[in-house]
Scaffold this motif. Structure first.
Motif, PDB file in Angstrom:
ATOM      1  N   LEU A  26       0.830  -1.201   0.000  1.00 33.33           N
ATOM      2  CA  LEU A  26       0.000   0.000   0.000  1.00 33.33           C
ATOM      3  C   LEU A  26       0.869   1.257   0.000  1.00 33.33           C
ATOM      4  O   LEU A  26       0.658   2.179  -0.802  1.00 33.33           O
ATOM      5  CB  LEU A  26      -0.925   0.009   1.214  1.00 33.33           C
ATOM      6  N   PHE A  27       1.860   1.306   0.865  1.00 39.94           N
ATOM      7  CA  PHE A  27       2.734   2.482   0.941  1.00 39.94           C
ATOM      8  C   PHE A  27       3.528   2.666  -0.345  1.00 39.94           C
ATOM      9  O   PHE A  27       3.784   3.799  -0.760  1.00 39.94           O
ATOM     10  CB  PHE A  27       3.700   2.348   2.116  1.00 39.94           C
ATOM     11  N   LEU A  28       3.919   1.573  -0.970  1.00 37.93           N
ATOM     12  CA  LEU A  28       4.693   1.662  -2.203  1.00 37.93           C
ATOM     13  C   LEU A  28       3.860   2.259  -3.329  1.00 37.93           C
ATOM     14  O   LEU A  28       4.345   3.079  -4.124  1.00 37.93           O
ATOM     15  CB  LEU A  28       5.202   0.276  -2.604  1.00 37.93           C
ATOM     16  N   SER A  29       2.597   1.867  -3.411  1.00 35.98           N
ATOM     17  CA  SER A  29       1.729   2.362  -4.487  1.00 35.98           C
ATOM     18  C   SER A  29       1.080   3.698  -4.137  1.00 35.98           C
ATOM     19  O   SER A  29       0.755   4.487  -5.026  1.00 35.98           O
ATOM     20  CB  SER A  29       0.646   1.332  -4.806  1.00 35.98           C
ATOM     21  N   GLU A  30       0.897   3.970  -2.843  1.00 30.33           N
ATOM     22  CA  GLU A  30       0.261   5.217  -2.410  1.00 30.33           C
ATOM     23  C   GLU A  30       1.077   5.852  -1.279  1.00 30.33           C
ATOM     24  O   GLU A  30       0.660   5.849  -0.116  1.00 30.33           O
ATOM     25  CB  GLU A  30      -1.169   4.957  -1.934  1.00 30.33           C
ATOM     26  N   PRO A  31       2.240   6.399  -1.576  1.00 27.64           N
ATOM     27  CA  PRO A  31       3.089   6.947  -0.507  1.00 27.64           C
ATOM     28  C   PRO A  31       2.451   8.090   0.258  1.00 27.64           C
ATOM     29  O   PRO A  31       2.861   8.383   1.383  1.00 27.64           O
ATOM     30  CB  PRO A  31       4.351   7.406  -1.255  1.00 27.64           C
ATOM     31  N   ASP A  32       1.437   8.722  -0.331  1.00 23.92           N
ATOM     32  CA  ASP A  32       0.810   9.850   0.350  1.00 23.92           C
ATOM     33  C   ASP A  32      -0.066   9.442   1.526  1.00 23.92           C
ATOM     34  O   ASP A  32      -0.594  10.310   2.236  1.00 23.92           O
ATOM     35  CB  ASP A  32      -0.003  10.698  -0.637  1.00 23.92           C
ATOM     36  N   VAL A  33      -0.235   8.125   1.773  1.00 25.49           N
ATOM     37  CA  VAL A  33      -0.976   7.699   2.965  1.00 25.49           C
ATOM     38  C   VAL A  33      -0.036   7.505   4.157  1.00 25.49           C
ATOM     39  O   VAL A  33      -0.488   7.236   5.270  1.00 25.49           O
ATOM     40  CB  VAL A  33      -1.792   6.402   2.725  1.00 25.49           C
ATOM     41  N   MET A  34       1.275   7.639   3.916  1.00 24.05           N
ATOM     42  CA  MET A  34       2.221   7.643   5.030  1.00 24.05           C
ATOM     43  C   MET A  34       2.247   9.030   5.654  1.00 24.05           C
ATOM     44  O   MET A  34       1.805   9.998   5.041  1.00 24.05           O
ATOM     45  CB  MET A  34       3.627   7.262   4.541  1.00 24.05           C
ATOM     46  N   PRO A  35       2.753   9.163   6.883  1.00 25.92           N
ATOM     47  CA  PRO A  35       2.921  10.508   7.463  1.00 25.92           C
ATOM     48  C   PRO A  35       3.679  11.415   6.502  1.00 25.92           C
ATOM     49  O   PRO A  35       4.522  10.949   5.729  1.00 25.92           O
ATOM     50  CB  PRO A  35       3.725  10.226   8.740  1.00 25.92           C
ATOM     51  N   ALA A  36       3.389  12.706   6.549  1.00 25.62           N
ATOM     52  CA  ALA A  36       3.857  13.663   5.531  1.00 25.62           C
ATOM     53  C   ALA A  36       5.358  13.587   5.278  1.00 25.62           C
ATOM     54  O   ALA A  36       5.801  13.591   4.122  1.00 25.62           O
ATOM     55  CB  ALA A  36       3.463  15.076   5.951  1.00 25.62           C
ATOM     56  N   GLU A  37       6.154  13.529   6.355  1.00 30.00           N
ATOM     57  CA  GLU A  37       7.607  13.510   6.178  1.00 30.00           C
ATOM     58  C   GLU A  37       8.041  12.301   5.362  1.00 30.00           C
ATOM     59  O   GLU A  37       8.863  12.416   4.440  1.00 30.00           O
ATOM     60  CB  GLU A  37       8.295  13.476   7.545  1.00 30.00           C
ATOM     61  N   TRP A  38       7.476  11.140   5.681  1.00 29.63           N
ATOM     62  CA  TRP A  38       7.846   9.919   4.971  1.00 29.63           C
ATOM     63  C   TRP A  38       7.259   9.893   3.570  1.00 29.63           C
ATOM     64  O   TRP A  38       7.916   9.476   2.606  1.00 29.63           O
ATOM     65  CB  TRP A  38       7.372   8.692   5.750  1.00 29.63           C
TER      66      TRP A  38
END
Length: 392
Positions: free
Chosen positions: A338-350
């Motif tokens: 999920l994070f790889l395909s949608e990095p914007d769902v991680m906290p802003a800095e990450w």
């Protein structure tokens, strides 16, 4: 009367002779360079997170099982005692012991296995390399440098406490080490200091003893089943014999205490034998000896192998452990994708850091984020991402 300390061994590391830090700093007025390294590790974010990263059992299963934090403290205590008895620098041994698990992801080896799978096409994952990246790059606490800017001796011990690692530099997962070493030579083709080797053996002593303790406490095997197991069996038997009216919990703890003592005594005797046989008279002699200086005897290695075989069969592959490993791997795998395909769902800095990279770079950022999670945070994060009912 208190026991007098043994004289300093000629092959002990000396803080005054440290090779220094990659970024030069003024020395502390109150601490040696190695003691200062220890304090930087203790105050790091990665060290605090070890309180809810597991060894075998997941943190929420019970608060009396070992976590990476309690394990690291136990390893450090054994390392400091062993180093003192051998006349080595106890601060350096303790520092490397405290740092050795900083790169472990949540859920113990299950988490590491899953990150290795997810990162297979993006440079791989290795918890020892991750530990090194934590102390040289990922910790951000100082205005002049990333990482903790630890001494050369501590960095050397962190990455090669188990022996030379130059043969691993061609592995994709070791790229970070190769790049760092090209700029700051850690002599990856030699053995590490005696203090680093003490930290490695202390890890073996701690986890074998404490996995026995946790396994009995968790009910995956019973105390009397250990009677026929080499190394621990004789200590269980002698504890029962010496204290026939004691509660079995006390017997268990007494047997583990005796096994720790036996393993420590074995390391002391074998190390002193090797130092004499190899005519080891300096830290450089330790590095160039061609084999480990700090080691178990051959008989102890054989007994340890049989104990580990018992733990593998009865504990590490127990259905309860398998079940939590399976759950853990699914959670981390789903979050990674999920994070790889949608990095914007991680906290802003990450998320911003990931969005600025190519696919391989983005995967590494995702891996760093997940590897830094505690068990509890990973469970809660997965719920928020995949279960809408938590918002109700």
């Amino acid at each position: 009367m208190p026991t007098s300390l043994p004289p300093r061994a000629p092959y002990a590391e000396r803080p005054s002779a440290s090779r220094g830090r990659k970024v030069a700093e003024d020395e502390s007025r109150t601490r040696t360079p190695f003691a200062r390294d220890r304090d930087r590790i203790i105050h790091s974010t990665a060290f605090r997170r070890l309180k809810e990263k597991t060894q075998v059992f997941v943190a929420h299963e019970g608060d009396h099982f070992r976590t990476r934090l309690t394990h690291s403290l136990e390893v450090a205590q054994i390392a400091r005692s062993l180093a003192t008895a051998l006349g080595l620098d106890a601060d350096l041994a303790e520092t490397i012991a405290l740092a050795h698990d900083l790169g472990h992801p949540p859920f113990g080896h299950a988490g590491e296995d899953e990150l290795q799978i997810q990162m297979e096409d993006f440079g791989g994952f290795d918890h020892n390399v991750q530990t090194f990246r934590v102390v040289t790059k990922l910790e951000r606490r100082y205005p002049r440098f990333d990482g903790l800017n630890l001494t050369w001796e501590t960095l050397e011990g962190v990455i090669k406490h188990n022996g030379p690692v130059v043969d691993r530099l061609s592995r994709p997962s070791w790229r970070a080490i190769a790049e760092f070493d090209a700029d700051y030579d850690l002599r990856l083709d030699t053995w590490a200091s005696a203090e680093a080797q003490v930290a490695a053996l202390s890890d073996d002593i701690a986890y074998n003893n404490h996995d026995v303790d946790d396994g009995v406490a968790a009910g995956v095997f019973h105390l009397k089943e250990l009677l026929d197991v080499p190394l621990i069996g004789p200590h269980v038997e002698s504890a029962f014999r010496d204290y026939p009216d004691c509660d079995q919990t006390i017997i268990r703890l007494e047997a583990v205490r005796r096994m720790i003592g036996a393993m420590v005594d074995d390391v002391l005797a074998e190390t002193q034998r090797r130092a004499k046989a190899g005519k080891v008279e300096s830290p450089e002699d330790v590095r160039m000896l061609g084999h480990a200086l700090v080691a178990f005897s051959r008989d102890m290695v054989e007994d340890l192998g049989q104990l580990r075989a018992f733990l593998m069969e009865r504990m590490y592959r127990h259905w309860r452990v398998n079940r939590t490993r399976s759950q853990a791997r699914r959670m981390l795998g789903e979050m990674f994708q999920l994070f790889l395909s949608e990095p914007d769902v991680m906290p802003a800095e990450w998320g911003q850091r990931a969005a600025e990279r190519d696919q391989a770079g983005r995967a590494r950022v995702v891996c760093d984020y997940i590897a830094g999670m505690t068990d509890r945070f990973a469970i809660e994060e997965h719920k928020k991402l995949f279960h809408l009912d938590v918002w109700g």
